[in-house]
Design a protein around this motif. Structure first.
Motif, PDB file in Angstrom:
ATOM      1  N   SER A 170       9.374   5.725  -7.434  1.00 45.18           N
ATOM      2  CA  SER A 170       7.956   5.612  -7.051  1.00 45.18           C
ATOM      3  C   SER A 170       7.587   4.186  -6.692  1.00 45.18           C
ATOM      4  O   SER A 170       6.853   3.940  -5.732  1.00 45.18           O
ATOM      5  CB  SER A 170       7.056   6.103  -8.185  1.00 45.18           C
ATOM      6  N   ASN A 171       8.093   3.214  -7.479  1.00 45.95           N
ATOM      7  CA  ASN A 171       7.761   1.816  -7.217  1.00 45.95           C
ATOM      8  C   ASN A 171       8.388   1.305  -5.924  1.00 45.95           C
ATOM      9  O   ASN A 171       7.799   0.485  -5.227  1.00 45.95           O
ATOM     10  CB  ASN A 171       8.192   0.940  -8.396  1.00 45.95           C
ATOM     11  N   VAL A 172       9.591   1.793  -5.600  1.00 43.70           N
ATOM     12  CA  VAL A 172      10.227   1.406  -4.330  1.00 43.70           C
ATOM     13  C   VAL A 172       9.372   1.922  -3.166  1.00 43.70           C
ATOM     14  O   VAL A 172       9.082   1.186  -2.223  1.00 43.70           O
ATOM     15  CB  VAL A 172      11.669   1.955  -4.227  1.00 43.70           C
ATOM     16  N   ALA A 173       8.954   3.180  -3.260  1.00 45.32           N
ATOM     17  CA  ALA A 173       8.111   3.762  -2.205  1.00 45.32           C
ATOM     18  C   ALA A 173       6.790   3.013  -2.108  1.00 45.32           C
ATOM     19  O   ALA A 173       6.291   2.744  -1.009  1.00 45.32           O
ATOM     20  CB  ALA A 173       7.882   5.249  -2.479  1.00 45.32           C
ATOM     21  N   LEU A 174       6.225   2.649  -3.258  1.00 48.19           N
ATOM     22  CA  LEU A 174       4.958   1.910  -3.278  1.00 48.19           C
ATOM     23  C   LEU A 174       5.113   0.571  -2.554  1.00 48.19           C
ATOM     24  O   LEU A 174       4.295   0.211  -1.698  1.00 48.19           O
ATOM     25  CB  LEU A 174       4.529   1.685  -4.736  1.00 48.19           C
ATOM     26  N   PHE A 175       6.170  -0.148  -2.878  1.00 47.38           N
ATOM     27  CA  PHE A 175       6.428  -1.424  -2.206  1.00 47.38           C
ATOM     28  C   PHE A 175       6.538  -1.240  -0.701  1.00 47.38           C
ATOM     29  O   PHE A 175       5.941  -1.979   0.078  1.00 47.38           O
ATOM     30  CB  PHE A 175       7.705  -2.072  -2.759  1.00 47.38           C
ATOM     31  N   CYS A 176       7.302  -0.235  -0.289  1.00 47.41           N
ATOM     32  CA  CYS A 176       7.511  -0.021   1.148  1.00 47.41           C
ATOM     33  C   CYS A 176       6.211   0.290   1.877  1.00 47.41           C
ATOM     34  O   CYS A 176       6.016  -0.136   3.010  1.00 47.41           O
ATOM     35  CB  CYS A 176       8.532   1.088   1.365  1.00 47.41           C
ATOM     36  N   ASN A 177       5.317   1.019   1.222  1.00 52.20           N
ATOM     37  CA  ASN A 177       4.045   1.347   1.858  1.00 52.20           C
ATOM     38  C   ASN A 177       3.118   0.143   1.987  1.00 52.20           C
ATOM     39  O   ASN A 177       2.254   0.113   2.862  1.00 52.20           O
ATOM     40  CB  ASN A 177       3.339   2.460   1.084  1.00 52.20           C
ATOM     41  N   PHE A 178       3.302  -0.859   1.115  1.00 56.81           N
ATOM     42  CA  PHE A 178       2.417  -2.030   1.139  1.00 56.81           C
ATOM     43  C   PHE A 178       3.136  -3.302   1.571  1.00 56.81           C
ATOM     44  O   PHE A 178       2.570  -4.385   1.485  1.00 56.81           O
ATOM     45  CB  PHE A 178       1.781  -2.235  -0.244  1.00 56.81           C
ATOM     46  N   MET A 179       4.358  -3.173   2.073  1.00 57.86           N
ATOM     47  CA  MET A 179       5.120  -4.372   2.408  1.00 57.86           C
ATOM     48  C   MET A 179       4.481  -5.177   3.544  1.00 57.86           C
ATOM     49  O   MET A 179       4.726  -6.380   3.653  1.00 57.86           O
ATOM     50  CB  MET A 179       6.587  -4.043   2.688  1.00 57.86           C
ATOM     51  N   GLN A 180       3.607  -4.560   4.338  1.00 60.22           N
ATOM     52  CA  GLN A 180       2.949  -5.302   5.420  1.00 60.22           C
ATOM     53  C   GLN A 180       2.008  -6.381   4.886  1.00 60.22           C
ATOM     54  O   GLN A 180       1.625  -7.290   5.605  1.00 60.22           O
ATOM     55  CB  GLN A 180       2.187  -4.346   6.339  1.00 60.22           C
ATOM     56  N   PHE A 181       1.629  -6.286   3.597  1.00 61.23           N
ATOM     57  CA  PHE A 181       0.770  -7.303   3.000  1.00 61.23           C
ATOM     58  C   PHE A 181       1.542  -8.591   2.681  1.00 61.23           C
ATOM     59  O   PHE A 181       0.947  -9.626   2.454  1.00 61.23           O
ATOM     60  CB  PHE A 181       0.137  -6.799   1.702  1.00 61.23           C
ATOM     61  N   VAL A 194      -2.952  -6.427  -4.832  1.00 60.95           N
ATOM     62  CA  VAL A 194      -1.906  -5.423  -4.601  1.00 60.95           C
ATOM     63  C   VAL A 194      -0.540  -6.099  -4.607  1.00 60.95           C
ATOM     64  O   VAL A 194       0.394  -5.637  -5.263  1.00 60.95           O
ATOM     65  CB  VAL A 194      -2.132  -4.672  -3.266  1.00 60.95           C
ATOM     66  N   LYS A 195      -0.433  -7.211  -3.891  1.00 57.00           N
ATOM     67  CA  LYS A 195       0.826  -7.941  -3.820  1.00 57.00           C
ATOM     68  C   LYS A 195       1.279  -8.387  -5.205  1.00 57.00           C
ATOM     69  O   LYS A 195       2.449  -8.243  -5.559  1.00 57.00           O
ATOM     70  CB  LYS A 195       0.679  -9.158  -2.895  1.00 57.00           C
ATOM     71  N   ASP A 196       0.353  -8.913  -5.999  1.00 57.59           N
ATOM     72  CA  ASP A 196       0.700  -9.371  -7.352  1.00 57.59           C
ATOM     73  C   ASP A 196       1.176  -8.212  -8.220  1.00 57.59           C
ATOM     74  O   ASP A 196       2.160  -8.336  -8.951  1.00 57.59           O
ATOM     75  CB  ASP A 196      -0.491 -10.055  -8.026  1.00 57.59           C
ATOM     76  N   LYS A 197       0.467  -7.085  -8.148  1.00 52.79           N
ATOM     77  CA  LYS A 197       0.839  -5.922  -8.967  1.00 52.79           C
ATOM     78  C   LYS A 197       2.256  -5.462  -8.646  1.00 52.79           C
ATOM     79  O   LYS A 197       3.057  -5.205  -9.540  1.00 52.79           O
ATOM     80  CB  LYS A 197      -0.139  -4.762  -8.752  1.00 52.79           C
ATOM     81  N   ILE A 198       2.551  -5.332  -7.369  1.00 58.38           N
ATOM     82  CA  ILE A 198       3.867  -4.839  -6.961  1.00 58.38           C
ATOM     83  C   ILE A 198       4.947  -5.889  -7.225  1.00 58.38           C
ATOM     84  O   ILE A 198       6.015  -5.577  -7.744  1.00 58.38           O
ATOM     85  CB  ILE A 198       3.856  -4.399  -5.483  1.00 58.38           C
ATOM     86  N   PHE A 199       4.649  -7.157  -6.918  1.00 59.64           N
ATOM     87  CA  PHE A 199       5.627  -8.228  -7.092  1.00 59.64           C
ATOM     88  C   PHE A 199       6.032  -8.371  -8.558  1.00 59.64           C
ATOM     89  O   PHE A 199       7.177  -8.675  -8.864  1.00 59.64           O
ATOM     90  CB  PHE A 199       5.057  -9.558  -6.582  1.00 59.64           C
TER      91      PHE A 199
END
Length: 199
Positions: free
Chosen positions: A155-166, A142-147
């Motif tokens: 949509s991508n900003v929201a996606l990052f924010c939802n998974f930023m705890q990783f 997940v981290k690699d995909k978003i990074f």
């Protein structure tokens, strides 16, 4: 329906001959274009887009008519993603598991289905409690995909924010800086709202 057939339909609907439709051959020669309509030659993406713009034909409308199946599948993926986000904000693990079954039973192409199932598992992972064993391999993917996203749309900003705890703090800073640099001079109200809510 082929691209050539659809172009011909639009041309006839607009009451234009091939010369008028191709800007007197400035976009693509009239003889070549004639063969495109007959499905003898293919048109390049650049020429097709220029032709559509010149004749005031909306791109999404044109491509939506080429393959209705693509449009239906795109909408299905969008619906799954919206349902996942809603279930996530409700912290409803059971709902996410039900969505997973819907994706499995869907008629999405295998590649799209695999991608959707990946994100279902990612949402389940982010809802794990502190006592649950983390799936470190999934979290890294997940981290690699978003990074590695080339740019950050709403949509991508929201996606990052939802998974930023990783992510660790430094990685969050790097991605946050990329987002701010991308939108620092933006007048887009929607992206500003997402940024304010997210950070």
């Amino acid at each position: 329906m082929t691209i050539g057939e659809l172009l011909k339909e639009y041309r006839i609907t607009q009451g234009k001959n091939q010369k008028e439709f191709t800007d007197s051959g400035m976009i693509v020669s009239q003889s070549y274009y004639s063969k495109v309509e007959k499905n003898i030659h293919r048109i390049t993406a650049d020429s097709l887009i220029e032709l559509l713009h010149y004749n005031n034909i909306p791109l999404d409308e044109f491509f939506g008519r080429i393959n209705q199946n693509d449009k239906i599948q795109h909408q299905q993926v969008k619906d799954f993603n919206n349902m996942l986000v809603d279930a996530y904000y409700d912290s409803d693990v059971n709902k996410i598991k039900q969505i997973k079954e819907l994706v499995i039973q869907s008629n999405l192409p295998d590649k799209d289905k695999k991608e959707e199932l990946f994100w279902v598992d990612a949402w389940l992972e982010v809802l794990k409690g502190p006592k649950d064993t983390p799936n470190t391999e999934l979290r890294e993917k997940v981290k690699d995909k978003i990074f590695n996203l080339p740019n950050f749309n709403k949509s991508n900003v929201a996606l990052f924010c939802n998974f930023m705890q990783f992510y660790d703090l430094d990685s969050n800073k790097i991605i946050g800086r990329r987002i701010v640099e991308q939108y620092i001079n933006s007048k887009d109200i929607k992206i500003r709202v997402v940024l304010v809510k997210s950070f």
